[in-house]
Design a protein around this motif. Structure first.
Motif, PDB file in Angstrom:
ATOM      1  N   THR A  41       0.821  -1.206   0.000  1.00 35.79           N
ATOM      2  CA  THR A  41       0.000   0.000   0.000  1.00 35.79           C
ATOM      3  C   THR A  41       0.858   1.260   0.000  1.00 35.79           C
ATOM      4  O   THR A  41       2.003   1.258   0.469  1.00 35.79           O
ATOM      5  CB  THR A  41      -0.925   0.022   1.232  1.00 35.79           C
ATOM      6  OG1 THR A  41      -0.128  -0.004   2.424  1.00 35.79           O
ATOM      7  CG2 THR A  41      -1.847  -1.204   1.228  1.00 35.79           C
ATOM      8  N   ASN A  42       0.285   2.342  -0.556  1.00 33.07           N
ATOM      9  CA  ASN A  42       0.949   3.654  -0.619  1.00 33.07           C
ATOM     10  C   ASN A  42       2.342   3.561  -1.225  1.00 33.07           C
ATOM     11  O   ASN A  42       3.298   4.174  -0.750  1.00 33.07           O
ATOM     12  CB  ASN A  42       1.043   4.288   0.771  1.00 33.07           C
ATOM     13  CG  ASN A  42      -0.317   4.597   1.347  1.00 33.07           C
ATOM     14  OD1 ASN A  42      -1.248   4.931   0.606  1.00 33.07           O
ATOM     15  ND2 ASN A  42      -0.461   4.472   2.651  1.00 33.07           N
ATOM     16  N   ASN A  44       5.002   3.629  -4.691  1.00 35.57           N
ATOM     17  CA  ASN A  44       5.208   4.205  -6.023  1.00 35.57           C
ATOM     18  C   ASN A  44       5.527   3.059  -6.984  1.00 35.57           C
ATOM     19  O   ASN A  44       6.558   2.402  -6.840  1.00 35.57           O
ATOM     20  CB  ASN A  44       6.367   5.206  -6.002  1.00 35.57           C
ATOM     21  CG  ASN A  44       6.113   6.341  -5.026  1.00 35.57           C
ATOM     22  OD1 ASN A  44       5.100   7.019  -5.098  1.00 35.57           O
ATOM     23  ND2 ASN A  44       7.040   6.534  -4.092  1.00 35.57           N
ATOM     24  N   ASP A  54       1.847   6.780  -8.663  1.00 38.71           N
ATOM     25  CA  ASP A  54       2.324   7.157  -7.331  1.00 38.71           C
ATOM     26  C   ASP A  54       1.301   6.817  -6.264  1.00 38.71           C
ATOM     27  O   ASP A  54       0.080   6.899  -6.480  1.00 38.71           O
ATOM     28  CB  ASP A  54       2.629   8.653  -7.282  1.00 38.71           C
ATOM     29  CG  ASP A  54       3.831   9.021  -8.144  1.00 38.71           C
ATOM     30  OD1 ASP A  54       4.734   8.177  -8.269  1.00 38.71           O
ATOM     31  OD2 ASP A  54       3.855  10.138  -8.699  1.00 38.71           O
ATOM     32  N   MET A  55       1.816   6.450  -5.074  1.00 43.09           N
ATOM     33  CA  MET A  55       0.997   6.197  -3.886  1.00 43.09           C
ATOM     34  C   MET A  55      -0.198   5.296  -4.217  1.00 43.09           C
ATOM     35  O   MET A  55      -1.354   5.627  -3.967  1.00 43.09           O
ATOM     36  CB  MET A  55       0.532   7.515  -3.285  1.00 43.09           C
ATOM     37  CG  MET A  55       1.672   8.460  -2.924  1.00 43.09           C
ATOM     38  SD  MET A  55       2.880   7.715  -1.772  1.00 43.09           S
ATOM     39  CE  MET A  55       1.935   7.701  -0.265  1.00 43.09           C
ATOM     40  N   THR A  57      -1.711   0.974  -4.834  1.00 53.39           N
ATOM     41  CA  THR A  57      -1.787  -0.330  -4.169  1.00 53.39           C
ATOM     42  C   THR A  57      -1.498  -1.422  -5.188  1.00 53.39           C
ATOM     43  O   THR A  57      -1.910  -1.332  -6.354  1.00 53.39           O
ATOM     44  CB  THR A  57      -3.186  -0.553  -3.556  1.00 53.39           C
ATOM     45  OG1 THR A  57      -3.423   0.465  -2.574  1.00 53.39           O
ATOM     46  CG2 THR A  57      -3.291  -1.918  -2.893  1.00 53.39           C
ATOM     47  N   LYS A  70      -4.888   2.697  -7.956  1.00 51.89           N
ATOM     48  CA  LYS A  70      -5.424   3.391  -6.792  1.00 51.89           C
ATOM     49  C   LYS A  70      -6.854   2.917  -6.514  1.00 51.89           C
ATOM     50  O   LYS A  70      -7.530   2.374  -7.381  1.00 51.89           O
ATOM     51  CB  LYS A  70      -5.392   4.898  -7.014  1.00 51.89           C
ATOM     52  CG  LYS A  70      -3.978   5.462  -7.168  1.00 51.89           C
ATOM     53  CD  LYS A  70      -3.985   6.984  -7.226  1.00 51.89           C
ATOM     54  CE  LYS A  70      -2.551   7.523  -7.302  1.00 51.89           C
ATOM     55  NZ  LYS A  70      -2.510   8.996  -7.294  1.00 51.89           N
ATOM     56  N   ASP A  84       4.984   2.678   2.253  1.00 48.07           N
ATOM     57  CA  ASP A  84       4.914   4.131   2.077  1.00 48.07           C
ATOM     58  C   ASP A  84       6.229   4.672   1.511  1.00 48.07           C
ATOM     59  O   ASP A  84       7.306   4.444   2.082  1.00 48.07           O
ATOM     60  CB  ASP A  84       4.629   4.819   3.410  1.00 48.07           C
ATOM     61  CG  ASP A  84       3.305   4.371   4.019  1.00 48.07           C
ATOM     62  OD1 ASP A  84       2.950   3.196   3.810  1.00 48.07           O
ATOM     63  OD2 ASP A  84       2.655   5.175   4.695  1.00 48.07           O
ATOM     64  N   SER A  85       6.118   5.349   0.385  1.00 47.82           N
ATOM     65  CA  SER A  85       7.235   6.040  -0.281  1.00 47.82           C
ATOM     66  C   SER A  85       8.276   5.098  -0.866  1.00 47.82           C
ATOM     67  O   SER A  85       9.312   5.555  -1.346  1.00 47.82           O
ATOM     68  CB  SER A  85       7.928   7.017   0.681  1.00 47.82           C
ATOM     69  OG  SER A  85       6.995   7.981   1.144  1.00 47.82           O
TER      70      SER A  85
END
Length: 567
Positions: A41-42, A44, A54-55, A57, A70, A84-85
């Motif tokens: 999740t979240n 790139n 970007d961001m 799943t 997304k 994340d990131s």
């Protein structure tokens, strides 16, 4: 009432016992995770060169990519990885490798009675062999290559001019058969002469190759004729030596030729033009001057990631540098102008090697990369050098993913992060080509591997100083030596002694990065010198790894620290 209570109590006890046994069994057998479904999740997601979300799943289920994008619903059984990131890419594909391939022990190479017509195996001609017979899923090279983000490799056996058939493997599984994605994917060849028997020169190898191909074509034609009408015809002979050529003649199997130098490339292209087989040219190091010829040949190309070391300028002590240069690289009688011209030629040569991929890109020739002969620790840095020389990051990513998938016929399964494809993925902390980027996770067919960085692996309990008994499992048998390591400040040095060293010899380099040990030394035998590089993983008072011994491949080594005697 009492009877029903007793039965209920017994049922509860049996149920608890059953659950306990199941949990214990799961721990003991190290079973797979409860779910093979993952949700990143979240994150790139770089789906392919030029395609990024970007961001988003990403859902993995049963070894396949199920969804990318997304606002995707996460299955209730999914193991959630909060990425994340982080950055996700398709797993990288190695176009020519010996990852996981064990080198067989050398047979007796005594000179036969008729060196002009030696047995096929003695001449390095074993096209009937299959690389699957030499695969080891537990070989350390599999883990090492995977930790860089590679998930698939086109592997070939060791040998002479015709070592055998290659296979495309996945860098996962517990047994060789688990690893194989495509068997007999190539007919592997080298321009490697035989020792002291025919074919003992490169030109003789070319002549022998042509002879075998044409002989196989005749045998195949006769076998086809016989199959159409057996009456009145002598039964065709069976030949394990020639029959592997049949799918090559029909262009069902490509010839995978290793050709590094420019003259080797010319020779292989001449052979292909004469005989007409489908060609994959791999391990290419000097192809920038023949891009036009390569493009017209239709050959599929894999460029070597083995680059020459960068020239380092050191102006602190010019007199000292001049003395060192006189001893090693430059004849003593050369003038300053001649030295300068020599250094300029060396710099131009290195620049050509590094910018080779740019030349192929400009010529419009699709290419992938090969890790064969490259030091794994240098691969990421070498990719950055190639990008610095002019290849864009998208072009470099294509050479690691989409292009090799297309060249090897894998585009329907691998090469991009799209729903329906095999879940071969690499997850990095920053964009992969960033100097500070670290690989965090790798998925191979949906199996998760967590990659520990060297920083995470640092172990203060490792004390390298002291004497180590080292055993190398060479083709000629086990060889023992003693490695003595000293530490001064943050730097290590050492010596090696043993049967092959009349006197203790200085190690040229000793480093410890986390729990990764590396040391190098030089051996001299029969008037020849060879540089040996040992790379191993240290665990307490033992280490295990490989010794890179040039053309002899990687040799397994193990070390055990000798106990220190108390005064």
């Amino acid at each position: 009432m009492k009877n029903r209570y007793s039965w209920g109590r017994m049922y509860l006890l049996v149920s608890l016992l059953f659950v306990s046994v199941m949990l214990y069994a799961q721990e003991e057998r190290d079973l797979k995770p409860v779910s093979r479904t993952y949700a990143l999740t979240n994150v790139n997601i770089v789906q392919a060169p030029g395609r990024k979300v970007d961001m988003a799943t990403l859902i993995i289920k049963d070894g396949l990519i199920k969804a990318v994008g997304k606002n995707i619903s996460i299955p209730p059984e999914a193991i959630i990885i909060k990425a994340d990131s982080l950055y996700v890419y398709a797993g990288f594909i190695d176009g020519l490798s010996r990852t996981g391939v064990i080198k067989p022990k050398e047979e007796n190479k005594e000179r036969p009675k008729d060196p002009g017509n030696p047995p096929a195996e003695r001449a390095g001609i074993t096209p009937q062999l299959d690389v699957r017979n030499f695969l080891s899923a537990s070989d350390k090279s599999v883990e090492d290559l995977r930790s860089l983000g590679f998930t698939t490799a086109h592997v070939v056996p060791y040998g002479g001019m015709l070592p055998g058939n290659g296979a495309i493997i996945q860098l996962t599984g517990k047994a060789p058969d688990d690893m194989v994605l495509i068997e007999e994917s190539s007919f592997y060849s080298e321009l490697t002469p035989a020792e002291r028997v025919y074919p003992a020169t490169t030109m003789a190898v070319i002549a022998k190759w042509r002879e075998l191909y044409r002989q196989a074509a005749l045998e195949k034609n006769y076998a086809t004729l016989y199959a159409s009408n057996r009456s009145g015809l002598e039964r065709p002979s069976s030949s394990r030596l020639l029959e592997p050529f049949y799918p090559v003649i029909d262009k069902r199997t490509p010839v995978l030729f290793k050709a590094e130098k420019i003259w080797d490339i010319h020779r292989v292209l001449g052979l292909q033009k004469d005989l007409g087989f489908s060609l994959i040219l791999a391990g290419v190091k000097e192809g920038w001057e023949v891009t036009g010829k390569l493009k017209s040949s239709g050959a599929r190309i894999f460029l070597s990631l083995d680059l020459p070391e960068e020239q380092k300028e050191d102006k602190k002590d010019e007199k000292k540098d001049d003395k060192k240069e006189d001893k090693k690289d430059v004849p003593k009688m050369m003038t300053d102008a001649e030295k300068e011209a020599l250094e300029k030629r060396k710099a131009e040569s290195i620049a050509n090697y590094v910018s080779q991929a740019v030349a192929f890109q400009k010529a419009g020739i699709p290419f992938g990369f090969s890790t064969l002969d490259a030091k794994l620790k240098d691969i990421q840095a070498n990719l950055r050098r190639i990008i610095k020389a002019g290849l864009t990051e998208d072009q470099a990513l294509a050479a690691l993913t989409t292009t090799p998938a297309q060249l090897l016929g894998l585009s329907d399964r691998l090469g991009s992060v799209d729903a329906g494809k095999i879940a071969n993925l690499v997850v990095s902390s920053k964009p992969y080509f960033n100097e500070k980027s670290k690989v965090k996770y790798v998925f191979v067919e949906g199996t998760l591997y967590k990659i520990e960085s060297s920083d995470a692996k640092k172990d203060a309990s490792i004390v390298l100083e002291g004497e180590w008994s080292v055993t190398a499992d060479t083709p000629q048998g086990k060889r023992e030596s003693v490695v003595t390591i000293r530490k001064e400040g943050d730097k290590y040095s050492g010596k090696i002694s043993g049967a092959r060293f009349p006197q203790a010899q200085d190690l040229e380099e000793v480093t410890l990065d986390g729990n990764k040990l590396k040391y190098t030394f030089t051996i001299t035998e029969g008037g020849n010198t060879m540089k040996i590089t040992v790379e191993a993983t240290v665990e307490g008072t033992t280490f295990k790894g490989t010794a890179a011994a040039g053309q002899f491949g990687n040799i397994p080594v193990e070390g055990k620290k000798k106990p220190q005697l108390k005064p």
